[in-house]
Scaffold this motif. Sequence first.
Motif, mmCIF file in Angstrom:
data_model
loop_
_atom_site.group_PDB
_atom_site.id
_atom_site.type_symbol
_atom_site.label_atom_id
_atom_site.label_comp_id
_atom_site.label_asym_id
_atom_site.label_seq_id
_atom_site.Cartn_x
_atom_site.Cartn_y
_atom_site.Cartn_z
ATOM 1 N N VAL A 376 0.793 -1.320 0.026
ATOM 2 C CA VAL A 376 0.055 -0.125 -0.081
ATOM 3 C C VAL A 376 0.786 1.272 0.061
ATOM 4 N N ASP A 377 0.701 1.969 -1.020
ATOM 5 C CA ASP A 377 1.430 3.458 -1.241
ATOM 6 C C ASP A 377 0.959 4.274 -0.204
ATOM 7 N N VAL A 378 1.565 4.966 0.524
ATOM 8 C CA VAL A 378 1.163 6.041 1.554
ATOM 9 C C VAL A 378 2.269 7.281 1.236
ATOM 10 N N ALA A 379 1.559 8.474 1.303
ATOM 11 C CA ALA A 379 2.205 9.546 0.757
ATOM 12 C C ALA A 379 2.740 10.167 1.985
ATOM 13 N N LYS A 380 4.094 10.947 1.607
ATOM 14 C CA LYS A 380 4.595 11.960 2.833
ATOM 15 C C LYS A 380 3.343 12.682 3.290
ATOM 16 N N GLY A 381 3.334 12.842 4.480
ATOM 17 C CA GLY A 381 2.483 13.923 5.236
ATOM 18 C C GLY A 381 1.089 13.039 5.570
ATOM 19 N N ALA A 382 0.820 11.991 4.916
ATOM 20 C CA ALA A 382 -0.264 11.176 5.510
ATOM 21 C C ALA A 382 -0.263 10.907 6.790
ATOM 22 N N THR A 383 -1.362 10.890 7.604
ATOM 23 C CA THR A 383 -1.426 10.318 8.832
ATOM 24 C C THR A 383 -1.643 8.682 8.980
ATOM 25 N N LEU A 384 -0.864 8.045 9.823
ATOM 26 C CA LEU A 384 -1.160 6.476 10.202
ATOM 27 C C LEU A 384 -1.832 6.582 11.544
ATOM 28 N N THR A 385 -2.898 5.739 11.669
ATOM 29 C CA THR A 385 -3.701 5.774 12.946
ATOM 30 C C THR A 385 -3.621 4.290 13.453
ATOM 31 N N ILE A 386 -3.619 4.030 14.619
ATOM 32 C CA ILE A 386 -4.034 2.739 15.037
ATOM 33 C C ILE A 386 -4.998 3.176 16.290
ATOM 34 N N ASP A 387 -6.223 2.368 15.981
ATOM 35 C CA ASP A 387 -7.150 2.338 16.907
ATOM 36 C C ASP A 387 -7.354 1.070 17.724
ATOM 37 N N ALA A 388 -7.566 0.802 19.011
ATOM 38 C CA ALA A 388 -7.991 -0.480 19.407
ATOM 39 C C ALA A 388 -9.039 -0.351 20.714
ATOM 40 N N THR A 389 -9.351 -1.499 20.915
ATOM 41 C CA THR A 389 -10.424 -1.461 22.234
ATOM 42 C C THR A 389 -9.906 -2.739 22.965
ATOM 43 N N PHE A 390 -10.085 -2.570 24.342
ATOM 44 C CA PHE A 390 -9.707 -3.342 25.336
ATOM 45 C C PHE A 390 -10.761 -4.047 26.190
ATOM 46 N N ASP A 391 -11.074 -4.965 26.267
ATOM 47 C CA ASP A 391 -11.937 -5.500 27.365
ATOM 48 C C ASP A 391 -11.307 -5.944 28.820
ATOM 49 N N ASN A 392 -11.373 -4.926 29.393
ATOM 50 C CA ASN A 392 -11.009 -5.437 30.982
ATOM 51 C C ASN A 392 -12.093 -5.413 31.838
ATOM 52 N N SER A 393 -13.004 -6.352 31.248
ATOM 53 C CA SER A 393 -14.169 -6.910 31.989
ATOM 54 C C SER A 393 -14.115 -8.328 32.440
ATOM 55 N N ALA A 394 -14.898 -8.603 33.432
ATOM 56 C CA ALA A 394 -14.860 -10.030 33.866
ATOM 57 C C ALA A 394 -15.318 -11.022 32.654
ATOM 58 N N ASP A 395 -15.949 -10.475 31.838
ATOM 59 C CA ASP A 395 -16.560 -11.337 30.502
ATOM 60 C C ASP A 395 -15.382 -11.749 29.829
ATOM 61 N N ASN A 396 -14.373 -11.148 29.718
ATOM 62 C CA ASN A 396 -13.110 -11.525 28.971
ATOM 63 C C ASN A 396 -12.434 -12.658 29.837
ATOM 64 N N ALA A 397 -12.573 -13.888 29.409
ATOM 65 C CA ALA A 397 -12.013 -15.080 29.956
ATOM 66 C C ALA A 397 -10.637 -14.989 30.175
ATOM 67 N N GLU A 398 -10.044 -14.250 29.283
ATOM 68 C CA GLU A 398 -8.401 -14.180 29.395
ATOM 69 C C GLU A 398 -7.868 -13.212 30.477
ATOM 70 N N ASN A 399 -8.805 -12.431 30.821
ATOM 71 C CA ASN A 399 -8.540 -11.233 31.558
ATOM 72 C C ASN A 399 -7.781 -11.802 32.913
ATOM 73 N N PRO A 400 -6.657 -11.258 33.168
ATOM 74 C CA PRO A 400 -5.972 -11.606 34.374
ATOM 75 C C PRO A 400 -6.595 -11.104 35.752
ATOM 76 N N ASP A 401 -7.354 -9.920 35.726
ATOM 77 C CA ASP A 401 -7.796 -9.134 36.794
ATOM 78 C C ASP A 401 -8.622 -8.136 36.331
ATOM 79 N N PRO A 402 -9.940 -8.076 36.092
ATOM 80 C CA PRO A 402 -10.620 -7.030 35.829
ATOM 81 C C PRO A 402 -10.811 -5.810 36.791
ATOM 82 N N THR A 403 -10.388 -5.838 38.130
ATOM 83 C CA THR A 403 -10.404 -5.051 39.118
ATOM 84 C C THR A 403 -9.176 -3.961 38.775
ATOM 85 N N GLN A 404 -8.254 -4.364 38.129
ATOM 86 C CA GLN A 404 -7.077 -3.427 38.030
ATOM 87 C C GLN A 404 -7.233 -2.429 37.057
ATOM 88 N N ARG A 405 -6.550 -1.154 37.168
ATOM 89 C CA ARG A 405 -6.387 -0.186 36.268
ATOM 90 C C ARG A 405 -4.929 -0.667 35.450
#
Length: 501
Positions: A376-405
Motif C-alpha cells: 500500500v502506497d502512503v504519501a508523505k504527510g499522510a497520517t497513520l492511525t492505530i485504534d484499539a479497544t480493550f476488554d478489561n471486564s470479567a466477561d473477558n475469559a483471558e483477563n488476569p484481573d478486571p479490577t485493575q487499572r
Amino acid sequence: MLAFVSLVFLLFAAPVRGNDASLDDLTASDRVTATREQPDYTNDVAPIIARACTQCHRVDGVAPFSLQSADDLLKRSRNIARAVRDGLMPPWFASTPSDARHRFKNDASLSAQDKATLLAWLESSDHPSARASGDVVAAPLAPITRSAWRIGEPDAILELPEAIEIKAEGTMPYVNVRVATNFESDKWIRAWEVIPSAREVVHHVLVFAVAPDAKNTMDVSSGFFAAFVPGGGMRQYDNTRAKLLPKGSTLVFQLHYTPNGRATSDRTKIGLVFAESAPQYEVRTAGIFDAKLDIPPNNASHEEGTSITVPADIRILSWMPHMHTRGKSFRASMTHPSSSTDDGGVVSETGRSEILLDIPRYDFDWQLSYDYETPVDVAKGATLTIDATFDNSADNAENPDPTQRVRWGQQTTDEMLIGYLEYELRDGGAPIGGGRVRDVVADRARQFAAFDEDGDGAIERNEGGPAVRRSFDAADADHDDRVTRAEFDLFVSRSNPAKNR
Ligand code: HEC
C-alpha cells in the motif's frame, strides 16, 4: 438443517466436477449420492486444504497434527467439521469485505463456498461412497516438506547460546536473550525464519536487532526484526527487497513460554538467507505505539489509539498488531494528506481516510502478521492511525484481573498497543522514527514524553504506569523522587535485557 443448508450450497455453488472413474464401482444406492455432486477429495477438498490448512497442519508444522492426506482428515472428521463450522479454524482475524480495498496474500480464511464443500465432504465421509471413490487412499498433498527450513537452506543459523528450562506449571516472565551476530560486514537479509525447538510451549518469539552503537538498548518500537508466531515465523522477500542487518548487531530474542504440564527445554534459532547485494528497497520495520494507554477497571470496551505523520513517501508491506490479553479489536487506517501540508506537515481534517487493516476480534493467542497482496502506497504527510479497544471486564475469559487499572508494560498482566508495520521508502527520504535499529535515541525521547504525563520534564512516581513504578527507584539515581531525562537515558542504556531472566 445444517446438512440441508450445506447441500443447497453445494448444488448451486460448489464446483461441479465429474467423478467418472469411480462411478462404475458404486452400488445403485451410492449412485444417488454421487448424482448430488458429492465433492471428492482430489478435485474439491485437497485444493482448499492446501490453501487454508497445510501451511500449519503439515509434517513438522506448527499445528499439532498434519492434514496432508484424505486419511488425516477422515480420522478427525468430526473435530475438523466443528472447528470449521465454528470459525475456529483456520485462524484469521482480518475483516476483508468484498469491497475492501486491501487484500492479504496470507489470508487463510475460507469462503462460504469452500466451507460448504469441506463440510459436505467431511459429513459424508462415513458414507461408503466416500471410501469407494478412493478418497481414503488418495495421494497426500505434495510436496510434504520434511526440511525443517521453509526458507531453504539458510546462509547462517543463530541459536540461543544455551537451552532455556521451561517449568511444568505456572507462568513464566518473558525471557530475553542476546545473541551476537559476529558477521564481518553488513548483511542484507533476503529471508528469515525463526524455529523454536520446543514449539508446544512457545507462545511467541520476537527478535529485535540492536545496532552496535545502541548496545544495551531494547525498545519495543525499534529494531523489530523477526518473529515466531503460530502460522508465521518466516518471511521471504522478492528480488527487489531485503532487510539490513548492520555489522556488529546483536539479536535480542524475547521469548514467551507457556508451560503445558510437562517440564522441557527450548533452544530457539533463527535462520537467515543473505542477498548478494544491496536491494532496490530496504525493508524497514516501525512500531506505532501508544505507551500512554490507561485502561480503567471493569470496562468492557475501552478505546485507545495514536497516530503518526509519515515523513516520506512509503509503501507498506505488512502489519502485525500487538496487544495482550485484554486486546479486543484493532484497526489501522490512513488519512491522506490534504493539499495544505506544505506548511509544516499539518494534516487537514478533511483528508480522506481509509482502513488499512480491520481486526474486529483480536486474539492474543494468534499474533498474526497481515501481508498485503499489493503493498500500500502512503504519501508523505499522510497520517497513520492505530485504534484499539480493550476488554478489561470479567466477561473477558483471558483477563488476569478486571479490577485493575491497566497501563503499559511487558508482562501479560500489563497491556501494550503496537502496530508494527513493514515498509519501504519509495524515493528515499527519512524513515519513520524508530523504524531502523539506529534510531533508538529519537524513540527514547518519545517514550520519555509518553511516561512524563504532565509534561514537566521529569517522570514522577505516579506517572507511566506499573512498568515505570517497578523500575522507578532503580532509575531515580539521585533519589529525589523524579526521573529526569538524563536519569531515564542512563537507566535505559544500563538495562541489559539478558538480566531480565
Ligand atoms: C495459522 C496456522 C493454522 C492454520 C492455517 C490452520 N490451523 Fe488448525 N490449528 C493450528 C494450531 C496451532 C492448532 C492447535 C492449537 C489450538 O488448538 O488452538 C490447531 C488446531 C486445529 C484443530 C483442533 C481444534 C480443537 O479444538 O481440537 C483442528 C480440527 C484444526 N486445527 C483444523 C484446521 C483446518 C481444517 C484448517 C484449514 C481449514 C486449519 N486448521 C488451519 C494452526 C492452524
